[in-house]
Write a protein that holds these residues in place. Structure first.
Motif, PDB file in Angstrom:
ATOM      1  N   ASP A   1     -38.597  93.608  13.841  1.00 28.11           N
ATOM      2  CA  ASP A   1     -39.840  94.130  13.275  1.00 28.11           C
ATOM      3  C   ASP A   1     -39.697  95.647  13.156  1.00 28.11           C
ATOM      4  OD1 ASP A   1     -42.450  94.395  12.405  1.00 28.11           O
ATOM      5  OD2 ASP A   1     -43.281  94.467  14.426  1.00 28.11           O
ATOM      6  N   VAL A   2     -39.722  96.154  11.923  1.00 24.43           N
ATOM      7  CA  VAL A   2     -39.580  97.588  11.676  1.00 24.43           C
ATOM      8  C   VAL A   2     -40.722  98.026  10.751  1.00 24.43           C
ATOM      9  CG1 VAL A   2     -38.124  99.434  10.757  1.00 24.43           C
ATOM     10  CG2 VAL A   2     -37.072  97.467  11.904  1.00 24.43           C
ATOM     11  N   PRO A   3     -41.755  98.681  11.272  1.00 24.92           N
ATOM     12  CA  PRO A   3     -42.848  99.136  10.412  1.00 24.92           C
ATOM     13  C   PRO A   3     -42.331 100.085   9.325  1.00 24.92           C
ATOM     14  CG  PRO A   3     -43.452  99.301  12.727  1.00 24.92           C
ATOM     15  CD  PRO A   3     -41.993  98.980  12.686  1.00 24.92           C
ATOM     16  N   GLN A   4     -42.832  99.889   8.114  1.00 26.82           N
ATOM     17  CA  GLN A   4     -42.457 100.716   6.953  1.00 26.82           C
ATOM     18  C   GLN A   4     -40.933 100.757   6.771  1.00 26.82           C
ATOM     19  OE1 GLN A   4     -44.362 104.499   7.565  1.00 26.82           O
ATOM     20  NE2 GLN A   4     -46.398 103.670   7.215  1.00 26.82           N
ATOM     21  N   ALA A   5     -40.322  99.585   6.847  1.00 35.10           N
ATOM     22  CA  ALA A   5     -38.864  99.510   6.744  1.00 35.10           C
ATOM     23  C   ALA A   5     -38.349  99.959   5.386  1.00 35.10           C
ATOM     24  CB  ALA A   5     -38.403  98.072   7.033  1.00 35.10           C
TER      25      ALA A   5
ATOM     26  N   THR B   1     -36.988  94.198   4.212  1.00 35.75           N
ATOM     27  CA  THR B   1     -38.247  93.890   3.541  1.00 35.75           C
ATOM     28  C   THR B   1     -39.289  94.896   4.033  1.00 35.75           C
ATOM     29  OG1 THR B   1     -38.834  92.270   5.246  1.00 35.75           O
ATOM     30  CG2 THR B   1     -37.698  91.439   3.292  1.00 35.75           C
ATOM     31  N   ARG B   2     -40.545  94.667   3.669  1.00 36.16           N
ATOM     32  CA  ARG B   2     -41.572  95.667   3.949  1.00 36.16           C
ATOM     33  C   ARG B   2     -41.703  96.010   5.429  1.00 36.16           C
ATOM     34  NH1 ARG B   2     -47.438  94.776   3.390  1.00 36.16           N
ATOM     35  NH2 ARG B   2     -46.761  92.630   3.162  1.00 36.16           N
ATOM     36  N   GLN B   3     -41.665  95.000   6.298  1.00 35.64           N
ATOM     37  CA  GLN B   3     -41.868  95.234   7.735  1.00 35.64           C
ATOM     38  C   GLN B   3     -40.749  94.653   8.590  1.00 35.64           C
ATOM     39  OE1 GLN B   3     -44.493  96.898   9.134  1.00 35.64           O
ATOM     40  NE2 GLN B   3     -45.391  97.361   7.155  1.00 35.64           N
ATOM     41  N   CYS B   4     -39.606  94.363   7.994  1.00 37.33           N
ATOM     42  CA  CYS B   4     -38.572  93.639   8.739  1.00 37.33           C
ATOM     43  C   CYS B   4     -37.183  94.036   8.256  1.00 37.33           C
ATOM     44  CB  CYS B   4     -38.793  92.138   8.539  1.00 37.33           C
ATOM     45  SG  CYS B   4     -37.561  91.090   9.321  1.00 37.33           S
ATOM     46  N   VAL B   5     -36.224  94.030   9.186  1.00 40.72           N
ATOM     47  CA  VAL B   5     -34.815  94.197   8.837  1.00 40.72           C
ATOM     48  C   VAL B   5     -34.035  93.066   9.501  1.00 40.72           C
ATOM     49  CG1 VAL B   5     -34.403  95.804  10.758  1.00 40.72           C
ATOM     50  CG2 VAL B   5     -32.823  95.741   8.841  1.00 40.72           C
ATOM     51  N   THR B   6     -33.150  92.434   8.725  1.00 44.88           N
ATOM     52  CA  THR B   6     -32.348  91.320   9.224  1.00 44.88           C
ATOM     53  C   THR B   6     -30.872  91.666   9.117  1.00 44.88           C
ATOM     54  OG1 THR B   6     -34.037  89.716   8.566  1.00 44.88           O
ATOM     55  CG2 THR B   6     -31.820  88.864   8.978  1.00 44.88           C
TER      56      THR B   6
END
Length: 199
Positions: A56-60, A84-89
C-alpha cells in the motif's frame, strides 16, 4: 539480583513473519500442485513459481521514479514493478538465459525458494505489505534447450548474469476511480408501507 531483559524482535524479523503468514496459503497450494502426483513419482517440469508482493503506497502514481529506485535496492531485484493509484506490486520470476530450465520440484526446494523471497522482502524500503500472490509459469528460453537446474531465489534476480537486459519493466496502470452510487431517498410513507407488509 539482575534481571535479563529480552530485546524486542528486529524489524526485519517482524516483516518476515508477517509476509510468511500472508503467503502461506498460496504457497501450500503451489506445493500441492507441483509435488503431489497420483503415481507418487516426480517428473521434470518447466513450471516455476512466480512471486508477487503488493504494498500500500499512498499517491503511488506521483512516486514512480522513487519506487523504481527503491526496487533496485533489493538484493534480488524484481522483473516487473506495477504501479497503480495506491499500490505497488513487485513481481519476481525465474530468469532464463538461452535455455529452457527444468527441475524436479520437491517441498523442501519450494520452501527454500519461499524463504529466499521473504528474506529479500525483509528490510526492504517498502512498507505496508498488503498481499502476497504465488502462481506458476512456464519458463522458456529462446533456443528451448532443456537444461536441468536446482533453482535458488538468486536465479530470480532480473539483473543477474543470466537475465540479459538491465533494469526491470515498470508498468503504470491507470485504475478508474470507483464512483459511489447514491442510495435512493424514500419518503416516510414508503417505510410505513414496508412495516405494514412485514407485520
Amino acid at each position: 539480583m539482575t534481571q535479563l531483559i529480552v530485546p524486542a524482535l528486529p524489524v526485519e524479523r517482524v516483516q518476515y513473519e508477517r509476509a510468511y503468514v500472508l503467503g502461506l496459503e498460496a504457497m501450500v497450494a503451489i506445493i500441492q500442485q507441483l509435488v503431489t502426483r497420483s503415481d507418487g513419482r516426480q517428473a521434470p517440469t518447466d513450471q516455476f513459481p512466480v512471486f508477487a508482493a503488493s504494498y500500500d503506497v499512498p499517491q503511488a502514481m506521483a512516486q514512480v521514479t522513487a519506487l523504481k529506485a527503491a526496487s533496485a535496492q533489493l538484493k534480488v531485484r524484481p522483473s516487473q514493478v506495477t504501479v497503480t493509484r495506491q499500490c505497488v506490486t513487485l513481481r519476481f520470476k525465474l530468469q532464463a538465459g538461452t535455455e529452457q530450465p527444468v527441475w524436479v520440484p520437491s517441498a523442501g526446494a519450494l520452501w527454500r525458494l519461499y524463504d529466499g523471497f521473504l528474506s529479500n522482502l525483509a528490510g526492504s524500503p517498502f512498507q505496508h505489505l498488503t498481499s502476497i500472490q504465488i502462481s506458476l509459469q512456464r519458463v522458456t528460453g529462446p533456443l528451448a534447450v532443456t537444461v536441468p537446474i536446482r533453482p535458488s531465489f538468486q536465479n530470480y534476480d532480473f539483473q543477474s548474469s543470466i537475465s540479459g537486459p538491465a533494469g526491470c519493466t515498470v508498468e503504470v496502470r491507470q485504475v478508474p476511480p470507483v464512483l459511489a452510487r447514491r442510495a435512493p431517498i424514500y419518503q416516510l410513507s414508503h417505510y410505513l408501507k414496508v412495516l405494514r407488509l412485514t407485520d
